[in-house]
Design a protein around this motif. Structure first.
Motif: not given
Length: 167
Positions: A135-148
């Motif tokens: 259910l959670n978004t992976a941290p590397n996908v969030l980093a690619d989207l600019g969310i840290f």
């Protein structure tokens, strides 16, 4: 001498005499019945092919009435018996609720305690809320989207089994 074509002679006047002007009488051999004048009430006796088919269908339906009545009566009897049985199972024989609402189990005490222990172990092994990787978004996908995400330390919460009365 004359260039005009010869005209035909009118022979009808000569051929028809006083004797031949009358229509001769023909002897009727009686092959066909002479038509009779129809009366108004006789019109109701004329029955067509479709009307005969409708009459046959109506006759078949009238013949099927006992079978349809027996089928309907069997359904009514089956429903009455089914309702009586359901009433006896759900509410009991004396409407005291000793049927379905009896609240008795066929399990032994061993089954009861085993189920309680199983519930306790299941509660203790549950993952913390929000820790589901599906259910959670992976941290590397969030980093690619600019969310840290801020790296916060994981706080370990020691779970205890709830009291027996809450199971």
């Amino acid at each position: 001498e004359n260039c005009m074509p010869p005209q035909k002679e009118d022979l009808t006047s000569e051929a028809m005499t006083e004797e031949t002007k009358e229509i001769p009488k023909v002897n009727n051999p009686g092959l066909f019945k002479e038509p009779e004048p129809i009366r108004f009430r006789d019109l109701y006796r004329i029955v067509g092919h479709e009307e005969r088919k409708l009459h046959a269908t109506y006759k078949n339906f009238r013949g099927a009435v006992p079978y349809l009545g027996a089928t309907l009566a069997s359904f009514v009897i089956a429903k009455a018996l089914g309702d009586k049985f359901a009433h006896a199972v759900v509410l009991g024989k004396g409407n005291g609720g000793d049927g379905l609402f009896k609240m008795e189990t066929q399990n032994s005490n061993y089954d009861y305690y085993y189920n309680r222990e199983f519930q306790r172990m299941k509660y203790l092994t549950e993952r913390p809320q929000g820790d589901d990787p599906s259910l959670n978004t992976a941290p590397n996908v969030l980093a690619d989207l600019g969310i840290f995400e801020a790296n916060t330390p994981t706080i370990a919460v020691v779970k205890k089994s709830p009291h027996y009365k809450y199971f």
